[in-house]
Design a protein around this motif. Structure first.
Motif, PDB file in Angstrom:
ATOM      1  N   GLY A  16       0.835  -1.191   0.000  1.00 27.32           N
ATOM      2  CA  GLY A  16       0.000   0.000   0.000  1.00 27.32           C
ATOM      3  C   GLY A  16       0.864   1.232   0.000  1.00 27.32           C
ATOM      4  O   GLY A  16       1.712   1.437  -0.862  1.00 27.32           O
ATOM      5  N   SER A  17       0.657   2.075   0.996  1.00 25.52           N
ATOM      6  CA  SER A  17       1.487   3.282   1.129  1.00 25.52           C
ATOM      7  C   SER A  17       2.601   3.090   2.147  1.00 25.52           C
ATOM      8  O   SER A  17       3.330   4.032   2.455  1.00 25.52           O
ATOM      9  N   GLU A  18       2.733   1.872   2.672  1.00 24.93           N
ATOM     10  CA  GLU A  18       3.696   1.621   3.739  1.00 24.93           C
ATOM     11  C   GLU A  18       4.996   1.054   3.182  1.00 24.93           C
ATOM     12  O   GLU A  18       5.016  -0.001   2.560  1.00 24.93           O
ATOM     13  N   ILE A  19       6.069   1.766   3.403  1.00 21.62           N
ATOM     14  CA  ILE A  19       7.413   1.288   3.077  1.00 21.62           C
ATOM     15  C   ILE A  19       8.275   1.555   4.302  1.00 21.62           C
ATOM     16  O   ILE A  19       8.513   2.705   4.672  1.00 21.62           O
ATOM     17  N   SER A  20       8.728   0.501   4.956  1.00 18.47           N
ATOM     18  CA  SER A  20       9.507   0.678   6.178  1.00 18.47           C
ATOM     19  C   SER A  20      10.488  -0.464   6.337  1.00 18.47           C
ATOM     20  O   SER A  20      10.379  -1.506   5.693  1.00 18.47           O
ATOM     21  N   GLY A  21      11.440  -0.264   7.226  1.00 20.04           N
ATOM     22  CA  GLY A  21      12.397  -1.310   7.562  1.00 20.04           C
ATOM     23  C   GLY A  21      13.421  -1.620   6.495  1.00 20.04           C
ATOM     24  O   GLY A  21      14.071  -2.666   6.540  1.00 20.04           O
ATOM     25  N   LEU A  22      13.591  -0.717   5.528  1.00 20.22           N
ATOM     26  CA  LEU A  22      14.542  -1.009   4.447  1.00 20.22           C
ATOM     27  C   LEU A  22      15.980  -1.071   4.953  1.00 20.22           C
ATOM     28  O   LEU A  22      16.826  -1.730   4.335  1.00 20.22           O
ATOM     29  N   GLU A  23      16.273  -0.406   6.084  1.00 20.23           N
ATOM     30  CA  GLU A  23      17.643  -0.441   6.611  1.00 20.23           C
ATOM     31  C   GLU A  23      18.043  -1.834   7.056  1.00 20.23           C
ATOM     32  O   GLU A  23      19.231  -2.162   7.130  1.00 20.23           O
ATOM     33  N   THR A  24      17.042  -2.705   7.337  1.00 22.23           N
ATOM     34  CA  THR A  24      17.358  -4.056   7.790  1.00 22.23           C
ATOM     35  C   THR A  24      17.833  -4.955   6.656  1.00 22.23           C
ATOM     36  O   THR A  24      18.276  -6.074   6.908  1.00 22.23           O
ATOM     37  N   LEU A  25      17.730  -4.480   5.405  1.00 21.61           N
ATOM     38  CA  LEU A  25      18.282  -5.253   4.292  1.00 21.61           C
ATOM     39  C   LEU A  25      19.787  -5.414   4.450  1.00 21.61           C
ATOM     40  O   LEU A  25      20.380  -6.390   3.976  1.00 21.61           O
ATOM     41  N   ILE A  26      20.423  -4.455   5.111  1.00 18.27           N
ATOM     42  CA  ILE A  26      21.872  -4.497   5.331  1.00 18.27           C
ATOM     43  C   ILE A  26      22.198  -4.952   6.749  1.00 18.27           C
ATOM     44  O   ILE A  26      23.026  -5.837   6.954  1.00 18.27           O
ATOM     45  N   SER A  27      21.527  -4.362   7.744  1.00 15.71           N
ATOM     46  CA  SER A  27      21.867  -4.641   9.140  1.00 15.71           C
ATOM     47  C   SER A  27      21.212  -5.900   9.684  1.00 15.71           C
ATOM     48  O   SER A  27      21.656  -6.453  10.689  1.00 15.71           O
ATOM     49  N   GLY A  28      20.161  -6.385   9.028  1.00 15.41           N
ATOM     50  CA  GLY A  28      19.434  -7.538   9.541  1.00 15.41           C
ATOM     51  C   GLY A  28      18.259  -7.115  10.402  1.00 15.41           C
ATOM     52  O   GLY A  28      18.222  -6.006  10.933  1.00 15.41           O
ATOM     53  N   ALA A  29      17.296  -8.013  10.556  1.00 14.30           N
ATOM     54  CA  ALA A  29      16.099  -7.712  11.337  1.00 14.30           C
ATOM     55  C   ALA A  29      16.452  -7.533  12.809  1.00 14.30           C
ATOM     56  O   ALA A  29      17.435  -8.093  13.311  1.00 14.30           O
ATOM     57  N   TYR A  30      15.638  -6.755  13.505  1.00 15.65           N
ATOM     58  CA  TYR A  30      15.777  -6.602  14.947  1.00 15.65           C
ATOM     59  C   TYR A  30      14.398  -6.435  15.560  1.00 15.65           C
ATOM     60  O   TYR A  30      13.407  -6.238  14.854  1.00 15.65           O
ATOM     61  N   ILE A  31      14.320  -6.546  16.868  1.00 17.09           N
ATOM     62  CA  ILE A  31      13.056  -6.409  17.591  1.00 17.09           C
ATOM     63  C   ILE A  31      12.997  -5.007  18.189  1.00 17.09           C
ATOM     64  O   ILE A  31      13.904  -4.602  18.917  1.00 17.09           O
ATOM     65  N   SER A  32      11.941  -4.281  17.864  1.00 15.28           N
ATOM     66  CA  SER A  32      11.774  -2.933  18.388  1.00 15.28           C
ATOM     67  C   SER A  32      10.787  -2.946  19.554  1.00 15.28           C
ATOM     68  O   SER A  32       9.963  -3.848  19.680  1.00 15.28           O
ATOM     69  N   VAL A  33      10.902  -1.917  20.400  1.00 17.45           N
ATOM     70  CA  VAL A  33      10.123  -1.844  21.637  1.00 17.45           C
ATOM     71  C   VAL A  33       9.362  -0.527  21.684  1.00 17.45           C
ATOM     72  O   VAL A  33       9.904   0.529  21.348  1.00 17.45           O
TER      73      VAL A  33
END
Length: 237
Positions: free
Chosen positions: A121-138
């Motif tokens: 849709g209109s949501e584009i997020s978390g693209l930085e994790t393509l390099i750094s890897g996924a993480y858990i946010s709080v």
């Protein structure tokens, strides 16, 4: 002539030799002592810097790795994933060690979600994790202390540190008002669409929006909203 032959003297007349034993500690004994002191200090430091061990249940663990994946708040690491295991056929349990600095955030209302690339849709997020890897946010929220949590599949629409107010719009159809679509006033972004649902009669759509501070103070019952490559708003007087 003098007689050089040794004379026999009584035993008690001869001087006695005393052997003095000096007790010395070999330097080699200091090595294990120093090692024990250093080991004890490191153990104390590790214990004093560690907070609680928590468990979070997610639908899947894609992108998560034990010993590598971090738990972050405002891009600051406050914990590390230690173990990932299947809870049942539908869920996985993530066990994490929280740092002492993050202990105060562990409440029953705190939200966790996995930050990974999201495009839809209109949501584009978390693209930085393509390099750094996924993480858990709080997203920490006030409440009683807790150690067991259920993770969210998506980031919360409104985070606890965001200032503003939530409003509901009624429309005949959704149009392009998908979650994340910006709300504009004179070309300036003042908020966004949060979510939507049908009204109770099914004849229209209720669109929940969030207006950021201090613009939320300008919203009145005479304010008008319309869709135009996003949602435009006219606050009026």
């Amino acid at each position: 002539m003098s007689d050089d032959k040794p004379r026999n003297l009584p035993e008690d007349a001869l001087p006695r030799a005393f052997v003095e034993r000096r007790r010395t500690v070999s330097i080699i004994w200091f090595i294990p002592l120093v090692a024990a002191i250093i080991g004890g200090w490191l153990a104390y430091r590790a214990i004093s810097e560690n907070g609680p061990t928590i468990s979070i249940t997610f639908k899947d663990a894609s992108g998560l790795e034990a010993g590598k994946t971090r738990i972050k708040y405002k891009s600051v690491t406050i914990g590390t994933v230690k173990k990932i295991e299947l809870k049942d056929i539908h869920n996985v349990t993530v066990t994490a060690q929280i740092a002492k600095s993050g202990e105060k955030f562990m409440t029953e209302n705190t939200r966790f979600w996995v930050v990974r690339p999201r495009i839809g849709g209109s949501e584009i997020s978390g693209l930085e994790t393509l390099i750094s890897g996924a993480y858990i946010s709080v997203d920490p929220r006030p409440g009683a202390s807790a150690l067991t949590f259920t993770g969210f599949e998506k980031p919360p629409a409104i985070r606890v540190d965001e200032k503003g107010a939530k409003f509901t719009l009624h429309a005949t159809d959704l149009g392009s008002a998908y979650p994340g679509v910006p709300i504009l006033h004179r070309g300036v972004t003042v908020g966004r669409v949060v979510d939507y649902k049908f009204d109770k009669d099914g004849d229209g759509v209720l669109i929940n929006i969030f207006i950021e501070a201090p613009y939320h103070l300008l919203v009145r019952d005479t304010s008008r909203f319309w869709q135009k490559s996003g949602i435009d708003v006219s606050f009026g007087t």
